[in-house]
Design a protein around this motif. Structure first.
Motif, PDB file in Angstrom:
ATOM      1  N   MET A  27       0.820  -1.228   0.000  1.00  0.00           N
ATOM      2  CA  MET A  27       0.000   0.000   0.000  1.00  0.00           C
ATOM      3  C   MET A  27       0.847   1.268   0.000  1.00  0.00           C
ATOM      4  SD  MET A  27      -3.372  -0.647   2.350  1.00  0.00           S
ATOM      5  CE  MET A  27      -3.998   0.976   1.938  1.00  0.00           C
ATOM      6  N   GLY A  28       2.093   1.151  -0.454  1.00  0.00           N
ATOM      7  CA  GLY A  28       3.004   2.292  -0.410  1.00  0.00           C
ATOM      8  C   GLY A  28       2.505   3.493  -1.184  1.00  0.00           C
ATOM      9  N   LEU A  29       2.024   3.257  -2.400  1.00  0.00           N
ATOM     10  CA  LEU A  29       1.566   4.365  -3.229  1.00  0.00           C
ATOM     11  C   LEU A  29       0.358   5.064  -2.612  1.00  0.00           C
ATOM     12  CD1 LEU A  29       1.905   5.954  -5.844  1.00  0.00           C
ATOM     13  CD2 LEU A  29       0.440   4.275  -6.992  1.00  0.00           C
ATOM     14  N   ILE A  30      -0.559   4.284  -2.041  1.00  0.00           N
ATOM     15  CA  ILE A  30      -1.751   4.867  -1.425  1.00  0.00           C
ATOM     16  C   ILE A  30      -1.378   5.665  -0.178  1.00  0.00           C
ATOM     17  CG2 ILE A  30      -3.924   4.311  -0.258  1.00  0.00           C
ATOM     18  CD1 ILE A  30      -4.190   1.929  -2.146  1.00  0.00           C
ATOM     19  N   VAL A  31      -0.511   5.112   0.658  1.00  0.00           N
ATOM     20  CA  VAL A  31      -0.075   5.812   1.873  1.00  0.00           C
ATOM     21  C   VAL A  31       0.606   7.129   1.533  1.00  0.00           C
ATOM     22  CG1 VAL A  31       1.518   5.714   3.835  1.00  0.00           C
ATOM     23  CG2 VAL A  31       0.099   3.731   3.288  1.00  0.00           C
ATOM     24  N   ILE A  32       1.542   7.070   0.578  1.00  0.00           N
ATOM     25  CA  ILE A  32       2.279   8.272   0.188  1.00  0.00           C
ATOM     26  C   ILE A  32       1.353   9.311  -0.432  1.00  0.00           C
ATOM     27  CG2 ILE A  32       3.954   9.134  -1.513  1.00  0.00           C
ATOM     28  CD1 ILE A  32       5.651   6.700  -0.899  1.00  0.00           C
ATOM     29  N   SER A  33       0.455   8.865  -1.317  1.00  0.00           N
ATOM     30  CA  SER A  33      -0.468   9.793  -1.974  1.00  0.00           C
ATOM     31  C   SER A  33      -1.393  10.461  -0.963  1.00  0.00           C
ATOM     32  CB  SER A  33      -1.296   9.062  -3.037  1.00  0.00           C
ATOM     33  OG  SER A  33      -0.468   8.484  -4.020  1.00  0.00           O
ATOM     34  N   TYR A  34      -1.870   9.691   0.001  1.00  0.00           N
ATOM     35  CA  TYR A  34      -2.802  10.223   0.999  1.00  0.00           C
ATOM     36  C   TYR A  34      -2.114  11.264   1.883  1.00  0.00           C
ATOM     37  CZ  TYR A  34      -6.382  10.299   4.642  1.00  0.00           C
ATOM     38  OH  TYR A  34      -7.351  10.697   5.532  1.00  0.00           O
ATOM     39  N   ILE A  35      -0.938  10.921   2.391  1.00  0.00           N
ATOM     40  CA  ILE A  35      -0.243  11.846   3.300  1.00  0.00           C
ATOM     41  C   ILE A  35       0.261  13.069   2.541  1.00  0.00           C
ATOM     42  CG2 ILE A  35       1.769  12.091   4.827  1.00  0.00           C
ATOM     43  CD1 ILE A  35       1.351   9.214   5.688  1.00  0.00           C
ATOM     44  N   ALA A  36       0.710  12.881   1.294  1.00  0.00           N
ATOM     45  CA  ALA A  36       1.158  14.024   0.489  1.00  0.00           C
ATOM     46  C   ALA A  36       0.012  14.981   0.200  1.00  0.00           C
ATOM     47  CB  ALA A  36       1.780  13.545  -0.813  1.00  0.00           C
ATOM     48  N   GLY A  37      -1.227  14.473   0.222  1.00  0.00           N
ATOM     49  CA  GLY A  37      -2.385  15.306  -0.072  1.00  0.00           C
ATOM     50  C   GLY A  37      -2.927  16.070   1.119  1.00  0.00           C
ATOM     51  N   ILE A  38      -2.343  15.880   2.299  1.00  0.00           N
ATOM     52  CA  ILE A  38      -2.804  16.601   3.493  1.00  0.00           C
ATOM     53  C   ILE A  38      -2.358  18.052   3.396  1.00  0.00           C
ATOM     54  CG2 ILE A  38      -2.570  16.798   5.998  1.00  0.00           C
ATOM     55  CD1 ILE A  38      -2.276  13.768   6.113  1.00  0.00           C
ATOM     56  N   GLU A  39      -3.313  18.956   3.395  1.00  0.00           N
ATOM     57  CA  GLU A  39      -3.014  20.382   3.255  1.00  0.00           C
ATOM     58  C   GLU A  39      -3.167  21.093   4.593  1.00  0.00           C
ATOM     59  OE1 GLU A  39      -5.459  22.009   0.232  1.00  0.00           O
ATOM     60  OE2 GLU A  39      -4.574  20.825  -1.393  1.00  0.00           O
ATOM     61  N   PRO A  62      -1.018  24.618   6.677  1.00  0.00           N
ATOM     62  CA  PRO A  62       0.160  25.496   6.750  1.00  0.00           C
ATOM     63  C   PRO A  62       1.173  25.051   7.797  1.00  0.00           C
ATOM     64  CG  PRO A  62      -1.771  26.550   7.725  1.00  0.00           C
ATOM     65  CD  PRO A  62      -2.257  25.316   7.043  1.00  0.00           C
ATOM     66  N   ALA A  63       0.751  24.163   8.691  1.00  0.00           N
ATOM     67  CA  ALA A  63       1.629  23.730   9.781  1.00  0.00           C
ATOM     68  C   ALA A  63       2.566  22.595   9.379  1.00  0.00           C
ATOM     69  CB  ALA A  63       0.795  23.307  10.987  1.00  0.00           C
ATOM     70  N   VAL A  64       2.325  21.971   8.206  1.00  0.00           N
ATOM     71  CA  VAL A  64       3.147  20.819   7.818  1.00  0.00           C
ATOM     72  C   VAL A  64       3.636  20.962   6.382  1.00  0.00           C
ATOM     73  CG1 VAL A  64       1.977  19.231   9.390  1.00  0.00           C
ATOM     74  CG2 VAL A  64       1.137  19.474   7.057  1.00  0.00           C
ATOM     75  N   ASN A  65       4.767  20.344   6.110  1.00  0.00           N
ATOM     76  CA  ASN A  65       5.321  20.249   4.764  1.00  0.00           C
ATOM     77  C   ASN A  65       5.189  18.798   4.329  1.00  0.00           C
ATOM     78  OD1 ASN A  65       6.900  20.049   2.455  1.00  0.00           O
ATOM     79  ND2 ASN A  65       8.448  21.475   3.177  1.00  0.00           N
ATOM     80  N   SER A  66       4.089  18.478   3.658  1.00  0.00           N
ATOM     81  CA  SER A  66       3.781  17.085   3.326  1.00  0.00           C
ATOM     82  C   SER A  66       4.819  16.463   2.403  1.00  0.00           C
ATOM     83  CB  SER A  66       2.396  16.997   2.675  1.00  0.00           C
ATOM     84  OG  SER A  66       1.398  17.484   3.537  1.00  0.00           O
ATOM     85  N   GLY A  67       5.327  17.248   1.440  1.00  0.00           N
ATOM     86  CA  GLY A  67       6.314  16.716   0.505  1.00  0.00           C
ATOM     87  C   GLY A  67       7.582  16.269   1.206  1.00  0.00           C
ATOM     88  N   ARG A  68       8.077  17.108   2.099  1.00  0.00           N
ATOM     89  CA  ARG A  68       9.278  16.755   2.854  1.00  0.00           C
ATOM     90  C   ARG A  68       9.017  15.548   3.756  1.00  0.00           C
ATOM     91  NH1 ARG A  68      11.740  20.740   7.454  1.00  0.00           N
ATOM     92  NH2 ARG A  68      13.368  19.356   8.256  1.00  0.00           N
ATOM     93  N   ALA A  69       7.839  15.505   4.366  1.00  0.00           N
ATOM     94  CA  ALA A  69       7.490  14.396   5.251  1.00  0.00           C
ATOM     95  C   ALA A  69       7.462  13.078   4.483  1.00  0.00           C
ATOM     96  CB  ALA A  69       6.134  14.659   5.902  1.00  0.00           C
ATOM     97  N   VAL A  70       6.845  13.081   3.311  1.00  0.00           N
ATOM     98  CA  VAL A  70       6.745  11.863   2.512  1.00  0.00           C
ATOM     99  C   VAL A  70       8.124  11.389   2.054  1.00  0.00           C
ATOM    100  CG1 VAL A  70       5.977  11.012   0.264  1.00  0.00           C
ATOM    101  CG2 VAL A  70       4.360  12.175   1.763  1.00  0.00           C
ATOM    102  N   ALA A  71       8.995  12.323   1.652  1.00  0.00           N
ATOM    103  CA  ALA A  71      10.343  11.954   1.203  1.00  0.00           C
ATOM    104  C   ALA A  71      11.135  11.298   2.335  1.00  0.00           C
ATOM    105  CB  ALA A  71      11.081  13.185   0.682  1.00  0.00           C
ATOM    106  N   CYS A  72      11.114  11.924   3.514  1.00  0.00           N
ATOM    107  CA  CYS A  72      11.831  11.356   4.667  1.00  0.00           C
ATOM    108  C   CYS A  72      11.211  10.022   5.090  1.00  0.00           C
ATOM    109  CB  CYS A  72      11.809  12.330   5.842  1.00  0.00           C
ATOM    110  SG  CYS A  72      12.716  13.868   5.564  1.00  0.00           S
ATOM    111  N   GLY A  73       9.878   9.957   5.045  1.00  0.00           N
ATOM    112  CA  GLY A  73       9.190   8.734   5.432  1.00  0.00           C
ATOM    113  C   GLY A  73       9.479   7.581   4.493  1.00  0.00           C
TER     114      GLY A  73
END
Length: 387
Positions: free
Chosen positions: A148-160, A162-173
Motif C-alpha cells: 500500500m506504499g503508493l496509497i499511503v504516500i499519496s494520501y499523506i502528500a495530499g494533506i493540506e 500550513p503547519a506541515v510540509n507534506s512533501g518533505r514528510a513523505v520523502a523522509c518517510g
C-alpha cells in the motif's frame, strides 16, 4: 456417534467452550469500562458518528486515491515503464537485501497494490526458480514493507495544512521505510539460513522456459495501443475500487475503537484518552526515538499494526488539532508503509508460502524493521532540518 476432540477436522472446535466465556468477559469488560467513563448513550452515539464520519470523509477519499493509483499503476505496467523501473532496481537488490534482482518485481507489485500481491509472484515457477530455498520466505517481509506504499504516500502528500510540509514528510518517510525494509528482510534471511541449513542453498524449481524469464519479458493485453490504454486504465481503476472496498471494515472498526481510546472527553467525538496516557508514560522513550509532537501521535503506528488504511485515516484529525507536525508525518509514512497492517496478513502469507514454522520469526523481524523505519524517518527529518 460422537467425534473425539482430537479427531475434529482442522478449523473446528466444540460449539461451546472456554473461549466463549473468555470472549464474553473481555467484551463486557471493555465496553462496560468505556460506558462507565462516557455513559452508555454517549458511547453508542460516538461509535455511530465516528463510523459514519470515517466512511464518508476517509474511506471514500482513500478509495478515490486507490482508483487513480490503480489506473496509473496498470498503465505503467502495460507499457513497460514498470519493467524499466524494475530493471533499474534489480542491481541494488543483492547488496541491499541479499536477494536476487527479481525481488525488485515484488517491491513494485506490493507498492502499487497491497501485501498479498507478492503471493501471486511466488506461485509463478518462472519467478520462484530465481530464488534459493532460504530466500523465498523473506519475500513476505520485503513485500509487506512496501504494501500500500503508493496509497499511503499519496494520501499523506495530499494533506493540506500550513503547519506541515507534506512533501518533505513523505520523502523522509519513504527513505525511512526503505531502511526498515532492509532491516526486516535481512533479519528474516538470517533466521531462514539457520532454519534451512545447507538445504537453504537449493534452487526451488528448475527453469522450465528461459524465454519467459519475468525479468526479460512482460505480458500485455490484446488489441491496438488505444484499446490497451483504455483497458489498462479501467481495469486498474477497478482494482483500486476493490482495494478501497477491502479497507472499509478495517477503517471503520479499528479506527473507531482507536479514536475512542485516543480522543479526550471534551473532543467533538469524546473518548477516554487511554493511548495518550500510555504515551505520556513512555514519552522518555518515544521522544528521542520518534520525536512525536504529542502523545496522541502514538495512535497512528499502533493502528498500522492491523490496518494501514485505518492508520492514515487518523492523521488529518491530528494535523487539524495541531497535534502532529512534519516530523510526525514522516514517521507515520515510514511506519504505515513498512508495517501496513502486517499483523493481519503475515500469518496467512507465511502459510501460503509454505513456511508456517517461520511465522513468529517473520513477525518479530518485521516488528523490529518497522520500528527502525520510524526511527530512521525521524533522523532523516532532523538531517534535512540542517539545510
Amino acid at each position: 456417534m460422537r467425534v473425539k476432540h482430537n479427531d475434529l477436522p482442522r478449523g473446528y472446535k466444540k460449539a461451546i467452550g472456554t473461549e466463549a466465556f473468555v470472549a464474553l468477559a473481555l467484551i463486557v469488560f471493555f465496553f462496560g469500562t468505556l460506558a462507565a467513563k462516557l455513559g452508555f448513550v454517549t458511547l453508542v452515539k460516538t461509535l455511530f458518528d465516528l463510523a459514519f464520519d470515517l466512511l464518508m470523509n476517509t474511506c471514500f477519499y482513500i478509495m478515490g486515491i486507490a482508483v487513480l493509483a490503480g489506473a496509473l499503476s496498470a498503465l505503467l505496467a502495460e507499457f513497460g515503464v514498470l519493467s524499466l523501473i524494475n530493471k533499474l532496481l534489480s542491481p541494488l537488490m543483492r547488496p541491499l537485501y541479499g536477494l536476487p534482482g527479481a525481488a525488485a518485481i515484488g517491491i513494485m507489485t506490493t507498492f502499487l497494490s497491497d501485501n498479498p500481491a507478492i503471493l501471486t509472484l511466488c506461485d509463478d515457477k518462472r519467478f520462484k526458480c530465481l530464488f534459493r530455498r532460504r530466500e523465498l520466505p523473506a519475500l513476505c517481509n520485503l513485500g509487506t514493507a512496501f504494501g500500500m506504499g503508493l496509497i499511503v504516500i499519496s494520501y499523506i502528500a495530499g494533506i493540506e495544512s500550513p503547519a506541515v510540509n507534506s512533501g518533505r514528510a513523505v520523502a523522509c518517510g519513504f527513505l525511512g521505510a526503505v531502511c526498515g525494509s532492509i532491516v526486516s528482510t535481512r533479519l528474516m534471511l538470517r533466521k531462514c539460513t539457520i532454519f534451512f541449513g545447507e538445504s537453504g542453498e537449493d534452487i526451488l524449481d528448475e527453469r522450465t522456459d528461459k524465454a519467459l524469464n519475468l525479468l526479460e519479458y512482460r505480458q500485455v493485453r490484446e488489441g491496438s495501443v488505444m484499446r490497451r490504454f483504455l483497458d489498462a486504465l479501467l481495469e486498474g481503476g477497478k482494482s483500486g475500487v476493490d482495494v478501497g472496498m477491502a479497507i472499509i471494515p478495517g477503517v471503520l472498526v479499528i479506527c473507531s475503537i482507536v479514536m475512542l481510546l485516543t480522543n479526550r472527553p471534551g473532543d467533538a467525538h469524546p473518548g477516554v484518552a487511554l493511548i495518550p496516557w500510555i504515551a505520556e508514560k513512555l514519552n522518555f522513550l518515544l521522544l528521542p526515538l520518534f520525536g512525536f509532537s504529542s502523545a496522541e501521535c502514538l495512535s497512528v503506528p499502533l493502528t498500522s499494526l492491523g490496518s494501514a488504511g485505518a492508520a492514515i485515516g487518523l492523521i488529518p484529525q491530528l494535523v487539524q488539532k495541531g497535534l502532529a507536525g512534519t516530523n510526525d508525518l514522516a514517521v507515520f509514512t515510514a511506519m504505515c508503509m513498512c508495517w501496513s497492517g502486517y499483523l493481519s496478513t503475515h500469518v496467512a502469507m507465511m502459510d501460503a508460502l509454505k513456511s508456517r514454522e517461520l511465522t513468529a520469526q517473520a513477525i518479530i523481524s518485521h516488528t523490529i524493521g518497522g520500528l527502525f523505519g520510524g526511527i530512521s524517518a525521524h533522523w532523516f527529518f532532523l538531517l534535512t532540518s540542517l539545510f
